[in-house]
Motif scaffolding. Structure first.
Motif, PDB file in Angstrom:
ATOM      1  N   GLU A 113      61.740  48.801  45.723  1.00  0.00           N
ATOM      2  CA  GLU A 113      60.780  47.724  45.945  1.00  0.00           C
ATOM      3  C   GLU A 113      61.408  46.363  45.664  1.00  0.00           C
ATOM      4  N   TYR A 114      62.155  46.269  44.584  1.00  0.00           N
ATOM      5  CA  TYR A 114      62.761  44.989  44.195  1.00  0.00           C
ATOM      6  C   TYR A 114      63.764  44.494  45.232  1.00  0.00           C
ATOM      7  N   LEU A 115      64.599  45.398  45.724  1.00  0.00           N
ATOM      8  CA  LEU A 115      65.672  45.005  46.632  1.00  0.00           C
ATOM      9  C   LEU A 115      65.207  44.771  48.065  1.00  0.00           C
ATOM     10  N   THR A 116      64.099  45.422  48.459  1.00  0.00           N
ATOM     11  CA  THR A 116      63.682  45.320  49.861  1.00  0.00           C
ATOM     12  C   THR A 116      62.472  44.425  50.096  1.00  0.00           C
ATOM     13  N   LYS A 117      61.764  44.082  49.020  1.00  0.00           N
ATOM     14  CA  LYS A 117      60.501  43.363  49.179  1.00  0.00           C
ATOM     15  C   LYS A 117      60.660  42.064  49.960  1.00  0.00           C
ATOM     16  N   LYS A 118      61.613  41.231  49.568  1.00  0.00           N
ATOM     17  CA  LYS A 118      61.797  39.940  50.218  1.00  0.00           C
ATOM     18  C   LYS A 118      62.202  40.110  51.674  1.00  0.00           C
ATOM     19  N   ALA A 119      63.144  41.029  51.938  1.00  0.00           N
ATOM     20  CA  ALA A 119      63.627  41.234  53.300  1.00  0.00           C
ATOM     21  C   ALA A 119      62.515  41.721  54.217  1.00  0.00           C
ATOM     22  N   ILE A 120      61.677  42.615  53.717  1.00  0.00           N
ATOM     23  CA  ILE A 120      60.578  43.143  54.532  1.00  0.00           C
ATOM     24  C   ILE A 120      59.539  42.064  54.803  1.00  0.00           C
ATOM     25  N   LYS A 121      59.237  41.264  53.795  1.00  0.00           N
ATOM     26  CA  LYS A 121      58.257  40.193  53.986  1.00  0.00           C
ATOM     27  C   LYS A 121      58.736  39.167  55.018  1.00  0.00           C
ATOM     28  N   GLU A 122      60.030  38.973  55.103  1.00  0.00           N
ATOM     29  CA  GLU A 122      60.580  37.971  56.016  1.00  0.00           C
ATOM     30  C   GLU A 122      60.821  38.531  57.421  1.00  0.00           C
ATOM     31  N   SER A 123      60.558  39.823  57.605  1.00  0.00           N
ATOM     32  CA  SER A 123      60.775  40.448  58.912  1.00  0.00           C
ATOM     33  C   SER A 123      59.499  40.395  59.750  1.00  0.00           C
ATOM     34  N   ALA A 124      59.560  39.740  60.912  1.00  0.00           N
ATOM     35  CA  ALA A 124      58.412  39.662  61.818  1.00  0.00           C
ATOM     36  C   ALA A 124      58.055  41.051  62.344  1.00  0.00           C
ATOM     37  N   LEU A 125      59.059  41.868  62.610  1.00  0.00           N
ATOM     38  CA  LEU A 125      58.818  43.220  63.122  1.00  0.00           C
ATOM     39  C   LEU A 125      58.065  44.067  62.095  1.00  0.00           C
ATOM     40  N   MET A 126      58.499  43.986  60.826  1.00  0.00           N
ATOM     41  CA  MET A 126      57.831  44.770  59.786  1.00  0.00           C
ATOM     42  C   MET A 126      56.409  44.267  59.545  1.00  0.00           C
ATOM     43  N   THR A 127      56.219  42.971  59.614  1.00  0.00           N
ATOM     44  CA  THR A 127      54.878  42.413  59.433  1.00  0.00           C
ATOM     45  C   THR A 127      53.942  42.874  60.534  1.00  0.00           C
ATOM     46  N   ASN A 128      54.418  42.836  61.767  1.00  0.00           N
ATOM     47  CA  ASN A 128      53.608  43.289  62.903  1.00  0.00           C
ATOM     48  C   ASN A 128      53.297  44.778  62.804  1.00  0.00           C
ATOM     49  N   LEU A 129      54.297  45.558  62.379  1.00  0.00           N
ATOM     50  CA  LEU A 129      54.102  46.999  62.243  1.00  0.00           C
ATOM     51  C   LEU A 129      53.065  47.293  61.167  1.00  0.00           C
ATOM     52  N   TYR A 130      53.135  46.555  60.072  1.00  0.00           N
ATOM     53  CA  TYR A 130      52.179  46.738  58.991  1.00  0.00           C
ATOM     54  C   TYR A 130      50.758  46.402  59.457  1.00  0.00           C
ATOM     55  N   GLN A 131      50.637  45.296  60.179  1.00  0.00           N
ATOM     56  CA  GLN A 131      49.312  44.842  60.625  1.00  0.00           C
ATOM     57  C   GLN A 131      48.710  45.760  61.681  1.00  0.00           C
ATOM     58  N   SER A 132      49.559  46.465  62.414  1.00  0.00           N
ATOM     59  CA  SER A 132      49.060  47.354  63.465  1.00  0.00           C
ATOM     60  C   SER A 132      48.871  48.790  62.979  1.00  0.00           C
ATOM     61  N   THR A 133      49.131  49.024  61.699  1.00  0.00           N
ATOM     62  CA  THR A 133      49.029  50.366  61.135  1.00  0.00           C
ATOM     63  C   THR A 133      47.861  50.428  60.157  1.00  0.00           C
ATOM     64  N   ILE A 134      47.163  51.549  60.168  1.00  0.00           N
ATOM     65  CA  ILE A 134      46.010  51.726  59.288  1.00  0.00           C
ATOM     66  C   ILE A 134      46.489  52.151  57.903  1.00  0.00           C
ATOM     67  N   PHE A 135      46.321  51.252  56.931  1.00  0.00           N
ATOM     68  CA  PHE A 135      46.730  51.554  55.568  1.00  0.00           C
ATOM     69  C   PHE A 135      45.525  51.436  54.631  1.00  0.00           C
TER      70      PHE A 135
ATOM     71  N   ILE B  16      54.172  49.742  52.264  1.00  0.00           N
ATOM     72  CA  ILE B  16      53.027  49.647  51.366  1.00  0.00           C
ATOM     73  C   ILE B  16      53.424  49.095  49.992  1.00  0.00           C
ATOM     74  N   LEU B  17      54.715  49.227  49.633  1.00  0.00           N
ATOM     75  CA  LEU B  17      55.177  48.655  48.389  1.00  0.00           C
ATOM     76  C   LEU B  17      55.396  47.153  48.497  1.00  0.00           C
ATOM     77  N   SER B  18      55.796  46.708  49.676  1.00  0.00           N
ATOM     78  CA  SER B  18      56.321  45.349  49.807  1.00  0.00           C
ATOM     79  C   SER B  18      55.400  44.360  50.477  1.00  0.00           C
ATOM     80  N   LEU B  19      54.348  44.830  51.145  1.00  0.00           N
ATOM     81  CA  LEU B  19      53.499  43.888  51.883  1.00  0.00           C
ATOM     82  C   LEU B  19      52.064  43.899  51.347  1.00  0.00           C
TER      83      LEU B  19
END
Length: 286
Positions: free
Chosen positions: A201-223, A283-286
């Motif tokens: 979580e510590y090492l990937t959190k910032k990179a995932i938050k800054e990724s447009a692809l990961m943000t879109n994937l998160y928003q389009s997925t039911i969590f 789910i850990l990072s966003l």
């Protein structure tokens, strides 16, 4: 000249982890604190030699009697040492009048704590020198639980890595501070954790938050809450369906159905460890 040789040459001397500015003894900085030697037990020539050869810095640089405090927070130089040390960061759940006594008792449960002190009302530092005795997180957790009954103090600990005193020691300590402050609330009272437990979580959190692809994937997925629990359990159980179903208090076939449903809705298969890892990180990072 090492500590053992000093003790051999001057058997009346003794070691303390703190510097006492009121003492009339000759005080020599050593690996694990200070070596106190009565001036009455040595000649003037010996005192002069020890002062010139071994006292490397003015003792006025040591604030509050803790050499390690000044090294970690005031950039005071440490005596050269071949030993390895690790920093154990402690946070008690609430301020307590008996916290210093609690810290003293906690320190004595270890084989080689060279210094310990509070840095604010609820945060403390223990400096452990590496010996042949290695304390695990389970050992330290048991220590905290033992002391809770006597002092009614609950605490959480983050155990750093053993390393030599070097230019990178302070840099690593500051990062360990950042990690502890970030993840302290994730853990229960009297719990103990290390970097490996929060590294993903510590090492990937910032990179995932800054990724447009990961943000879109998160928003389009039911969590929803149920899905998040399912993903976390599958990850903890390394994708094992049987043990995951048991942990979730559900039938294996029911879990299978939910996984198939999730795959239909998102195109992500949680049976695949790579895709499960991706969802776990989301789910850990966003």
């Amino acid at each position: 000249m090492n500590t053992h040789l000093l003790q051999t040459l001057f058997p009346t001397g003794y070691i303390k982890s703190t510097y006492d500015k009121e003492s009339s003894d000759l005080i020599i900085p050593i690996d694990n604190g200070f070596f106190y030697l009565s001036k009455q037990d040595i000649s003037q020539r010996e005192a002069t030699l020890l002062t010139e050869l071994m006292i490397k810095q003015p003792v006025t640089k040591v604030s509050n009697g803790h050499l390690w405090y000044d090294y970690l927070f005031n950039q005071v130089e440490m005596p050269t040492s071949s030993s390895y040390y690790r920093i154990i960061q402690i946070r008690i759940r609430k301020d307590a009048t008996n916290k210093k006594m609690w810290l003293t008792h906690f320190s004595k449960l270890f084989d080689s704590i060279v210094d310990s002190f509070f840095i604010d009302e609820t945060s403390a530092i223990l400096v452990e020198q590496q010996t042949t005795i290695l304390y695990s997180t389970e050992d330290i957790r048991a220590m905290l639980l033992t002391l809770e009954g006597e002092f009614l103090i609950q605490a959480t600990a983050f155990v750093g890595k053993f390393q030599q005193v070097s230019p990178t020691f302070i840099t690593c300590f500051k990062e360990e501070q950042t990690i502890f402050n970030q993840f302290f609330s994730h853990f229960h009272p009297n719990d103990v954790f290390v970097f490996e437990e929060v590294a993903l979580e510590y090492l990937t959190k910032k990179a995932i938050k800054e990724s447009a692809l990961m943000t879109n994937l998160y928003q389009s997925t039911i969590f929803d809450e149920e899905t998040v629990l399912m993903i976390k359990t599958l990850w903890t159980e390394q994708g094992n369906m049987t043990s995951s179903a048991k942990k979730l208090y559900t039938h294996r076939n029911t879990l299978q159905y939910k996984l198939d449903k999730f795959s239909e809705q998102t195109g992500i298969s949680l049976k695949n460890m790579t895709e499960l890892t991706l969802c776990y990180l989301m789910i850990l990072s966003l």
